[in-house]
Design a protein around this motif. Structure first.
Motif, mmCIF file in Angstrom:
data_model
loop_
_atom_site.group_PDB
_atom_site.id
_atom_site.type_symbol
_atom_site.label_atom_id
_atom_site.label_comp_id
_atom_site.label_asym_id
_atom_site.label_seq_id
_atom_site.Cartn_x
_atom_site.Cartn_y
_atom_site.Cartn_z
ATOM 1 N N UNK A 1 64.734 30.352 80.448
ATOM 2 C CA UNK A 1 63.315 30.012 80.461
ATOM 3 C C UNK A 1 62.752 30.302 81.843
ATOM 4 N N UNK A 2 61.530 30.800 81.862
ATOM 5 C CA UNK A 2 60.804 31.041 83.115
ATOM 6 C C UNK A 2 59.435 30.383 83.009
ATOM 7 N N UNK A 3 59.068 29.631 84.029
ATOM 8 C CA UNK A 3 57.746 29.013 84.093
ATOM 9 C C UNK A 3 56.954 29.723 85.195
ATOM 10 N N UNK A 4 56.081 30.613 84.783
ATOM 11 C CA UNK A 4 55.281 31.391 85.725
ATOM 12 C C UNK A 4 53.809 31.335 85.299
ATOM 13 N N UNK A 5 53.203 30.135 85.370
ATOM 14 C CA UNK A 5 51.828 30.003 84.888
ATOM 15 C C UNK A 5 50.850 30.838 85.709
ATOM 16 N N UNK A 6 49.976 31.503 84.988
ATOM 17 C CA UNK A 6 48.938 32.342 85.605
ATOM 18 C C UNK A 6 49.528 33.335 86.596
ATOM 19 N N UNK A 7 50.749 33.784 86.335
ATOM 20 C CA UNK A 7 51.450 34.761 87.176
ATOM 21 C C UNK A 7 51.471 34.354 88.641
ATOM 22 N N UNK A 8 51.654 33.056 88.901
ATOM 23 C CA UNK A 8 51.642 32.584 90.280
ATOM 24 C C UNK A 8 52.774 33.174 91.117
ATOM 25 N N UNK A 9 53.838 33.658 90.451
ATOM 26 C CA UNK A 9 54.930 34.306 91.162
ATOM 27 C C UNK A 9 54.875 35.822 90.999
ATOM 28 N N UNK B 1 69.454 30.370 88.637
ATOM 29 C CA UNK B 1 68.057 29.969 88.749
ATOM 30 C C UNK B 1 67.260 31.048 89.459
ATOM 31 N N UNK B 2 65.986 31.127 89.099
ATOM 32 C CA UNK B 2 64.990 31.911 89.836
ATOM 33 C C UNK B 2 64.326 30.940 90.783
ATOM 34 N N UNK B 3 64.299 31.264 92.059
ATOM 35 C CA UNK B 3 63.703 30.342 93.018
ATOM 36 C C UNK B 3 62.592 31.023 93.806
ATOM 37 N N UNK B 4 61.673 30.190 94.294
ATOM 38 C CA UNK B 4 60.595 30.702 95.142
ATOM 39 C C UNK B 4 61.039 30.661 96.607
ATOM 40 N N UNK B 5 60.128 30.929 97.500
ATOM 41 C CA UNK B 5 60.458 30.996 98.922
ATOM 42 C C UNK B 5 60.913 29.653 99.490
ATOM 43 N N UNK B 6 60.643 28.565 98.784
ATOM 44 C CA UNK B 6 61.089 27.237 99.215
ATOM 45 C C UNK B 6 62.388 26.821 98.523
ATOM 46 N N UNK B 7 62.994 27.761 97.789
ATOM 47 C CA UNK B 7 64.240 27.516 97.052
ATOM 48 C C UNK B 7 64.044 26.561 95.872
ATOM 49 N N UNK B 8 62.828 26.466 95.350
ATOM 50 C CA UNK B 8 62.540 25.622 94.193
ATOM 51 C C UNK B 8 62.640 26.475 92.923
ATOM 52 N N UNK B 9 63.504 26.089 91.974
ATOM 53 C CA UNK B 9 63.634 26.867 90.745
ATOM 54 C C UNK B 9 62.360 26.861 89.893
ATOM 55 N N UNK B 10 62.008 28.050 89.396
ATOM 56 C CA UNK B 10 60.925 28.166 88.415
ATOM 57 C C UNK B 10 61.405 28.870 87.153
ATOM 58 N N UNK B 11 62.686 29.120 87.086
ATOM 59 C CA UNK B 11 63.298 29.706 85.904
ATOM 60 C C UNK B 11 64.800 29.483 85.956
ATOM 61 N N UNK B 12 65.442 29.557 84.794
ATOM 62 C CA UNK B 12 66.883 29.372 84.753
ATOM 63 C C UNK B 12 67.484 30.066 83.549
ATOM 64 N N UNK B 13 68.781 30.282 83.614
ATOM 65 C CA UNK B 13 69.544 30.808 82.487
ATOM 66 C C UNK B 13 70.907 30.144 82.529
ATOM 67 N N UNK B 14 71.393 29.740 81.375
ATOM 68 C CA UNK B 14 72.754 29.218 81.272
ATOM 69 C C UNK B 14 73.469 29.958 80.152
#
Length: 160
Positions: free
Chosen positions: A91-99, A58-71
């Motif tokens: 899949x990666x969810x990065x709306x409006x380049x928030x990350x 998983x891709x996680x933010x600073x709070x350890x919340x996934x915003x992307x994954x690969x299996x």
């Protein structure tokens, strides 16, 4: 301005609800005749997390919340003695380049490649879902990072 802190890590059981949400977003990008099956998805993710020949990252933010994954998993798809690493979903969810504007999809693929080397895989297969007419654009993109088209799947609905 502070930098955006993100990282890639191995998925854990606590990530399953977030991965389910991301998987449903990915599913809804394409037209389907059947609804998304959250229960089946949860079983799939749990299986991936517990299989020594599979990888869930998983891709996680600073709070350890996934915003992307690969299996993906190790497979002998060519029916040879040499294993291949095959992506199943990414899949990666990065709306409006928030990350930020990093290409997180390529970072996930690089992590998958590293795992494939550790598993002594001789090749890597990347599955990608695309709308008709997009293959040439994907061919160009993947060719620039060293991949070439090897297998193409065509889909047909079965009449009942």
């Amino acid at each position: 301005m502070m930098g955006i802190t993100t990282k890639i890590r191995t998925a854990v059981t606590q990530d399953i609800p977030h991965i389910l949400g991301l998987a449903e977003m990915e599913y809804n990008l394409f037209e389907h005749k059947q609804p998304f099956n959250a229960e089946l998805c949860e079983q799939y993710v749990y299986t991936i997390l517990n299989d020594s020949n599979a990888l869930g990252i998983v891709l996680v933010d600073h709070k350890e919340i996934p915003f992307g994954y690969l299996s993906g998993a190790v497979d002998y798809i060519d029916l040879s003695t040499e294993p291949a690493a095959i992506t199943h979903h990414w899949f990666v969810n990065n709306p409006k380049s928030m990350y930020g504007t990093k290409n997180y999809g390529l970072e996930l693929l690089a992590a998958f490649e590293g795992w494939a080397k550790l598993k002594n895989c001789q090749s890597i297969r990347i599955g990608i879902r695309m709308e008709p007419g997009r293959r040439r654009a994907y061919d160009r993109t993947f060719n620039t990072i060293g991949y070439e088209a090897n297998q193409v799947f065509y889909c047909k609905e079965i009449d009942k």
